[in-house]
Structures are given as structure tokens and as C-alpha cells.
Scaffold this motif. Structure first.
Motif, PDB file in Angstrom:
ATOM      1  N   THR A  61       0.877  -1.190   0.070  1.00 10.83           N
ATOM      2  CA  THR A  61       0.168  -0.045  -0.038  1.00 10.83           C
ATOM      3  C   THR A  61       0.861   1.201  -0.062  1.00 10.83           C
ATOM      4  OG1 THR A  61      -0.043  -0.218   2.452  1.00 10.83           O
ATOM      5  CG2 THR A  61      -1.970  -1.212   1.097  1.00 10.83           C
ATOM      6  N   ARG A 130     -10.415  -6.400  -8.203  1.00 12.52           N
ATOM      7  CA  ARG A 130     -10.422  -4.908  -7.567  1.00 12.52           C
ATOM      8  C   ARG A 130     -10.914  -5.084  -6.203  1.00 12.52           C
ATOM      9  NH1 ARG A 130     -13.261  -1.167 -11.766  1.00 12.52           N
ATOM     10  NH2 ARG A 130     -12.522   0.213 -10.254  1.00 12.52           N
ATOM     11  N   LYS A 131      -9.974  -4.506  -5.540  1.00 14.02           N
ATOM     12  CA  LYS A 131     -10.568  -4.127  -3.944  1.00 14.02           C
ATOM     13  C   LYS A 131     -11.454  -2.999  -3.749  1.00 14.02           C
ATOM     14  CE  LYS A 131      -8.213  -3.286   0.630  1.00 14.02           C
ATOM     15  NZ  LYS A 131      -7.250  -3.083   1.360  1.00 14.02           N
ATOM     16  N   ASN A 132     -11.380  -2.077  -4.599  1.00 15.05           N
ATOM     17  CA  ASN A 132     -12.129  -0.804  -4.429  1.00 15.05           C
ATOM     18  C   ASN A 132     -12.689  -0.559  -5.829  1.00 15.05           C
ATOM     19  OD1 ASN A 132     -11.198  -0.281  -1.865  1.00 15.05           O
ATOM     20  ND2 ASN A 132      -9.160   0.546  -2.728  1.00 15.05           N
ATOM     21  N   LYS A 266      -5.888  -1.768  -5.850  1.00 17.95           N
ATOM     22  CA  LYS A 266      -6.149  -0.691  -4.763  1.00 17.95           C
ATOM     23  C   LYS A 266      -6.611   0.489  -5.362  1.00 17.95           C
ATOM     24  CE  LYS A 266      -2.938  -3.059  -1.822  1.00 17.95           C
ATOM     25  NZ  LYS A 266      -2.569  -4.137  -2.735  1.00 17.95           N
ATOM     26  N   GLN A 267      -6.504   0.719  -6.766  1.00 21.57           N
ATOM     27  CA  GLN A 267      -6.820   2.034  -7.192  1.00 21.57           C
ATOM     28  C   GLN A 267      -8.261   2.035  -7.867  1.00 21.57           C
ATOM     29  OE1 GLN A 267      -3.901   0.282  -8.318  1.00 21.57           O
ATOM     30  NE2 GLN A 267      -2.380   1.672  -7.242  1.00 21.57           N
TER      31      GLN A 267
END
Length: 317
Positions: A61, A130-132, A266-267
């Protein structure tokens, strides 16, 4: 700080990246040095490249290296995005080029040495979670891999990625991904390099890709035989599946070198995700080129010509 940069480049095991990083660090987008309220000059280009390379290599991160590099979270994230943008813009035309006439001849020579005449590479897809992502769009990213974006790629035996198409939502599969007008654009326009080869007395002028069984039965796709009956068909299925492992090895090496594409993205911005993935593919090809690609010599050394070829059961549709 030069010591930290050397360590970051050494993570990939590619000496050529040192010159590339220096080129990016001295670029106009990385030489924006500002002074703070006490008159201290900000971070240099090498400092920002170090942060970007570490985030790409370890998949960490933006706040993981703030104490080590003495940079804020926003500066870390901005440095990685700018690094990826410059790599795609400067080195993309060379390391993401479509096969030229010379490249096609070399690929066909390698395929002939392996016993698969007319083969250009192996085609498959990889999912990047995808996390976000916006909750309103989560339905189109729900496939057999939840909340993912698809990377369609073609790789040869030396693990060079000749085609990379990224950005399709995870709800698609191998059946409808090839319908995107990307891989066969030059072929449909009649601009593909010429290809001539003979199999079982038949002349062919169109190369092909090895795929798994879910792909549509197109002329440019050759899949395995699901239930082979007889020694000839069993041999063909075994050789096809073994050769098709090139793309699987490529995905494994890509994720091993760049942990940022192994873990969840994370993007938020789809364009940023495309730049990060494309940047990793470009630097992967840089490492392949730096390590050498004399595959034909390696095949002769392994005496591949002593094996029977897999041309007996190949027929165009």
C-alpha cells in the motif's frame, strides 16, 4: 538514495531497468522539485522511482514505505501513477508492438523447431481482482472470479507478451472476450505479416493460436481434444496442452515479478488500473529481452527434433 534505487532495480533482476529508471527519473514529469515552507527542496526523480518500483514489485500500500523513504502517502501514490504513465508512453511502442515480419519469421521458426508449424503463441485470460470499485457497477464485475478485470494476452515460449488487452469486466469469459476488436484487427484489415506453411500436404496462409476448449471454433484457434481416442489423438492433445502452458507460465512469472497484479487492485480509476497493468507487462518484456531470447538454440540443445510433431491431427475449420 542511489543505494535504495539499486536495490529496487535488483528486485527484477534486470540491469536494463537501471538505465530505464534513470531515463524516467530525469524526465520532465519526475523533475518537478518544489520547496516547502522552510525552503527545503522536495523529492528527486530517483526517490520517486524507488517508491514506484517498490510498490509495483511488492504490491504494498501507499503507506508501507513512508518511514523508509520519508514520503507521504499521496506522494507515493502519485509517483507510482506517474511512473506507469511514463513507461507506457515512452516504452510502449517498442515493447508492446505487434509482431513485425521479422518477429513473425522468428516465432514460426521456433514453432517449427517445437513441431507446431504456423503457431504464433498461446492465448488465454487472467483476472485481476478489484478491492475498491463503485458499488453501482459491481454487477458487471461478478464472474467466476468476483470483482475482477480481465487481461487477455498472447505469449510465446520465451514468455514475451505479444498482445495485452486489459479492461474488460470480470463478467465476461473466454467466449466473448476474443470478440473485442483488438487481437485480429490487422488480420481483418489484411495488414498481418505473410505466413506460409505446409501441414500434411496442405498449404496454409494463416497462423493460429493455441487455446483451451472454451474458445469458439475459429480458424485461428486450435484447441485440444477433450476426449481423445487413439494414440494419434492422444499424442496431439498432450502436445497441444503442453505447448499451451506458455501463457500460464507467463502469467505466473508476471505475477511473481510484480506483486501488485497478484493481489487485489487498490486504485479506483479504470485508466489508472490500465496504466499499472500495462506498465507491468512492458517491464516484463524488458526483463525477457534482457535475459535473452535464443529459444531456437535452446530447443536444438534439448534435441526437440527427435520428438514426433503434432501436425498430424491439425486441420483448419
Amino acid at each position: 538514495m542511489h543505494y535504495s534505487l539499486t536495490i529496487s532495480v535488483g528486485v527484477f533482476g534486470c540491469a536494463r531497468l537501471s538505465l530505464i529508471v534513470c531515463t524516467i527519473a530525469l524526465g520532465p514529469m519526475m523533475l518537478i522539485l518544489k520547496k516547502d515552507v522552510v525552503g527545503m527542496i522536495g523529492f528527486s526523480g530517483c526517490h520517486k522511482c524507488t517508491a514506484a518500483l517498490r510498490m509495483l514489485a511488492y504490491g504494498t500500500t501507499v503507506d508501507s514505505w513512508d518511514e523508509y523513504l520519508q514520503m507521504s502517502e499521496s506522494t507515493h501514490g502519485d509517483a507510482m501513477v506517474r511512473f506507469a504513465t511514463i513507461v507506457v508512453k515512452v516504452f510502449g511502442p517498442q515493447y508492446l508492438r505487434e509482431p513485425t515480419v521479422a518477429d513473425t519469421e522468428r516465432l514460426l521458426a521456433i514453432s517449427e523447431a517445437r513441431g507446431c508449424l504456423g503457431l504464433l503463441g498461446s492465448l488465454d485470460c487472467m483476472h485481476w481482482k478489484r478491492k475498491n470499485f463503485p458499488k453501482a457497477l459491481q454487477g458487471q464485475y461478478q464472474g467466476h472470479v468476483k470483482n475482477s478485470i480481465i487481461l487477455e494476452a498472447v505469449a510465446s515460449q520465451d514468455l514475451w507478451i505479444w498482445h495485452a488487452f486489459f479492461g474488460i469486466s470480470g463478467s465476461h469469459n473466454d467466449i466473448n472476450v476474443p470478440q473485442q476488436p483488438s487481437l485480429f484487427a490487422r488480420l481483418t484489415e489484411g495488414k498481418a505479416p505473410p505466413c506460409q506453411y505446409n501441414i500434411n500436404g496442405h498449404e496454409y496462409n494463416m497462423c493460429y493460436y493455441l487455446v483451451d476448449g472454451i474458445y469458439p471454433p475459429w480458424t485461428t484457434f486450435v484447441s485440444t481434444i477433450s476426449n481423445p481416442v487413439g494414440q494419434k489423438k492422444s499424442h496431439f492433445a498432450q502436445r497441444q496442452e503442453a505447448t499451451r502452458k506458455d501463457i500460464h507460465r507467463t502469467f505466473g512469472v508476471l505475477q511473481g515479478r510484480f506483486a501488485v497484479v497478484r493481489g487485489p487492485a487498490k486504485q479506483h480509476d479504470p485508466k489508472t488500473l490500465w496504466e499499472v497493468m500495462t506498465c507491468c507487462v512492458i517491464m516484463h518484456n524488458m526483463i525477457v529481452e534482457d535475459e535473452g531470447d535464443d529459444v531456437v538454440a535452446a530447443l536444438k540443445f534439448e534435441n526437440m527434433e527427435s520428438y514426433p510433431t503434432c501436425e498430424a491431427e491439425y486441420n483448419h475449420i
